[in-house]
Design a protein around this motif. Structure first.
Motif, PDB file in Angstrom:
ATOM      1  N   SER A 176       0.832  -1.209   0.000  1.00  0.00           N
ATOM      2  CA  SER A 176       0.000   0.000   0.000  1.00  0.00           C
ATOM      3  C   SER A 176       0.863   1.254   0.000  1.00  0.00           C
ATOM      4  O   SER A 176       0.570   2.222  -0.715  1.00  0.00           O
ATOM      5  N   PHE A 177       1.921   1.249   0.793  1.00  0.00           N
ATOM      6  CA  PHE A 177       2.810   2.412   0.829  1.00  0.00           C
ATOM      7  C   PHE A 177       3.506   2.608  -0.517  1.00  0.00           C
ATOM      8  O   PHE A 177       3.635   3.740  -1.002  1.00  0.00           O
ATOM      9  N   ALA A 178       3.956   1.517  -1.132  1.00  0.00           N
ATOM     10  CA  ALA A 178       4.661   1.628  -2.414  1.00  0.00           C
ATOM     11  C   ALA A 178       3.737   2.164  -3.506  1.00  0.00           C
ATOM     12  O   ALA A 178       4.100   3.084  -4.253  1.00  0.00           O
ATOM     13  N   ILE A 179       2.542   1.612  -3.608  1.00  0.00           N
ATOM     14  CA  ILE A 179       1.591   2.064  -4.619  1.00  0.00           C
ATOM     15  C   ILE A 179       1.190   3.509  -4.377  1.00  0.00           C
ATOM     16  O   ILE A 179       1.173   4.335  -5.305  1.00  0.00           O
ATOM     17  N   SER A 180       0.885   3.844  -3.136  1.00  0.00           N
ATOM     18  CA  SER A 180       0.458   5.208  -2.819  1.00  0.00           C
ATOM     19  C   SER A 180       1.558   6.212  -3.101  1.00  0.00           C
ATOM     20  O   SER A 180       1.292   7.319  -3.592  1.00  0.00           O
TER      21      SER A 180
ATOM     22  N   VAL B 136      -0.312   3.759 -13.260  1.00  0.00           N
ATOM     23  CA  VAL B 136      -0.147   4.484 -14.525  1.00  0.00           C
ATOM     24  C   VAL B 136      -1.175   5.593 -14.724  1.00  0.00           C
ATOM     25  O   VAL B 136      -0.813   6.700 -15.149  1.00  0.00           O
ATOM     26  N   PRO B 137      -2.482   5.381 -14.436  1.00  0.00           N
ATOM     27  CA  PRO B 137      -3.441   6.484 -14.624  1.00  0.00           C
ATOM     28  C   PRO B 137      -3.082   7.747 -13.851  1.00  0.00           C
ATOM     29  O   PRO B 137      -3.365   8.859 -14.307  1.00  0.00           O
ATOM     30  N   ALA B 138      -2.447   7.596 -12.702  1.00  0.00           N
ATOM     31  CA  ALA B 138      -2.067   8.776 -11.914  1.00  0.00           C
ATOM     32  C   ALA B 138      -0.989   9.587 -12.613  1.00  0.00           C
ATOM     33  O   ALA B 138      -0.858  10.797 -12.375  1.00  0.00           O
TER      34      ALA B 138
ATOM     35  N   LEU C 120       3.493  15.385 -10.403  1.00  0.00           N
ATOM     36  CA  LEU C 120       4.270  15.744 -11.585  1.00  0.00           C
ATOM     37  C   LEU C 120       3.378  16.003 -12.794  1.00  0.00           C
ATOM     38  O   LEU C 120       3.461  17.062 -13.435  1.00  0.00           O
ATOM     39  N   SER C 121       2.516  15.050 -13.116  1.00  0.00           N
ATOM     40  CA  SER C 121       1.720  15.178 -14.335  1.00  0.00           C
ATOM     41  C   SER C 121       0.705  16.311 -14.232  1.00  0.00           C
ATOM     42  O   SER C 121       0.565  17.125 -15.161  1.00  0.00           O
ATOM     43  N   SER C 122       0.011  16.405 -13.118  1.00  0.00           N
ATOM     44  CA  SER C 122      -1.024  17.434 -12.978  1.00  0.00           C
ATOM     45  C   SER C 122      -0.427  18.832 -12.921  1.00  0.00           C
ATOM     46  O   SER C 122      -1.003  19.779 -13.474  1.00  0.00           O
TER      47      SER C 122
ATOM     48  N   SER D 143     -12.117   0.125 -18.841  1.00  0.00           N
ATOM     49  CA  SER D 143     -10.767   0.129 -18.268  1.00  0.00           C
ATOM     50  C   SER D 143     -10.275  -1.295 -18.043  1.00  0.00           C
ATOM     51  O   SER D 143      -9.113  -1.614 -18.343  1.00  0.00           O
ATOM     52  N   TYR D 144     -11.157  -2.165 -17.558  1.00  0.00           N
ATOM     53  CA  TYR D 144     -10.746  -3.546 -17.308  1.00  0.00           C
ATOM     54  C   TYR D 144     -10.393  -4.250 -18.625  1.00  0.00           C
ATOM     55  O   TYR D 144      -9.404  -4.985 -18.702  1.00  0.00           O
ATOM     56  N   VAL D 145     -11.192  -4.001 -19.647  1.00  0.00           N
ATOM     57  CA  VAL D 145     -10.900  -4.605 -20.956  1.00  0.00           C
ATOM     58  C   VAL D 145      -9.566  -4.110 -21.477  1.00  0.00           C
ATOM     59  O   VAL D 145      -8.743  -4.884 -21.999  1.00  0.00           O
ATOM     60  N   LEU D 146      -9.322  -2.795 -21.363  1.00  0.00           N
ATOM     61  CA  LEU D 146      -8.060  -2.222 -21.835  1.00  0.00           C
ATOM     62  C   LEU D 146      -6.871  -2.816 -21.099  1.00  0.00           C
ATOM     63  O   LEU D 146      -5.893  -3.253 -21.730  1.00  0.00           O
ATOM     64  N   PHE D 147      -6.940  -2.869 -19.783  1.00  0.00           N
ATOM     65  CA  PHE D 147      -5.807  -3.377 -19.012  1.00  0.00           C
ATOM     66  C   PHE D 147      -5.615  -4.878 -19.218  1.00  0.00           C
ATOM     67  O   PHE D 147      -4.492  -5.377 -19.116  1.00  0.00           O
TER      68      PHE D 147
END
Length: 279
Positions: free
Chosen positions: A77-81, A147-149, A90-92, A129-133
């Motif tokens: 959870s810490f790594a993903i967050s 990736v979406p973030a 960065l992106s926003s 989204s599920y189909v794409l991934f």
């Protein structure tokens, strides 16, 4: 009735309402803290007691004994967050910098489109989204969660843009006179002055990622790759009668969020207030 009596009644009414609100919102937290320090036998007492007979933390030992993957889930959870937070900031911020500083004929048309994406219910995007991934072979990996973030979020772009508009453009011009370029303005001028909104975005992105249940539940299949939110749901089936252990797991899940808000609440207020100061 005298004016002073009216004032006393009004103040008393305010305190009664505030006390009722405190009980409503703090009650579940107090009950969780009480439960995690009780023994299993105490949780079955009738009538129930608010305070434990003796404070003990055996529930945490039972929690980690029943589920040895708890530490792994917390680390996941810490790594993903953390990766989500970095990507969101960065992106926003880069997209928002373009909307706040670049002059193009399409800017005023594109920004409303970005904001319109906020009105799209997440449930509508779930199946596409599920189909794409699935086609990208990202299922059972962390990529659908991270990736979406890194592609920017409409809400964070809005926050950054509104904050950037409060920064005088004279600072940009002074940087250009010193030989800087747009990237220099962004990294050396805009971002250092945007600490409140950066901290606000970090907290929002972290909380959304940390508490996300549906995303990890849909895309992650291996127990070792679960996040804490999904792992705690799995624990309910393993320790459904051990209420202190379940309360201990819930406590672990809210500690990082509580610490974030405790140490950064000043920046949250400042950042959100300033985002509405310019349109």
């Amino acid at each position: 009735m005298s004016q002073s009596n009216k004032r006393v009644i009004k103040q008393t009414g305010k305190y009664v309402l505030l006390t009722a609100a405190l009980v409503l919102f703090a009650g579940p937290l107090v009950w969780m803290l009480s439960t995690m320090m009780k023994t299993k036998a105490e949780t079955y007492k009738v009538p129930p007691t608010i305070f434990p007979e003796s404070i003990n933390f055996e529930a945490f030992h039972r929690l980690f004994d029943v589920q040895p993957l708890m530490w792994r889930w917390i680390q996941n959870s810490f790594a993903i967050s953390a990766l989500v937070v970095i990507g969101a900031v960065l992106s926003s911020s880069i997209v928002a910098y373009g909307f706040s500083r670049f002059s193009t004929k399409y800017k005023d048309r594109l920004f409303p489109i970005v904001l319109m994406t906020l009105m799209i219910p997440p449930s509508i995007l779930m199946i596409p989204s599920y189909v794409l991934f699935t086609k990208l072979h990202w299922v059972d990996t962390w990529l659908p969660l991270i990736v979406p973030a890194w592609l920017g979020g409409a809400y964070y772009i809005f926050l950054f843009r509104q904050f950037f508009l409060t920064i005088p453009q004279e600072l940009d011009e002074a940087t250009y006179l010193d030989g800087g370029n747009r990237w220099t303005v962004f990294t050396r001028v805009i971002m250092p002055l945007s600490k409140p909104i950066v901290v606000t975005t970090v907290i929002f992105a972290f909380v959304n990622s940390w508490l996300d249940f549906l995303g990890p539940f849909l895309y992650i299949k291996s127990n070792e790759m679960f996040t804490l939110s999904v792992g705690l749901q799995l624990l309910i089936g393993q320790t459904s009668q051990d209420f202190p252990a379940l309360a201990a797991g819930a406590f672990i899940s809210i500690v990082p969020i509580g610490l974030l808000f405790l140490f950064a609440q000043r920046y949250i207020v400042e950042g959100v207030v300033l985002t509405g100061s310019k349109g």
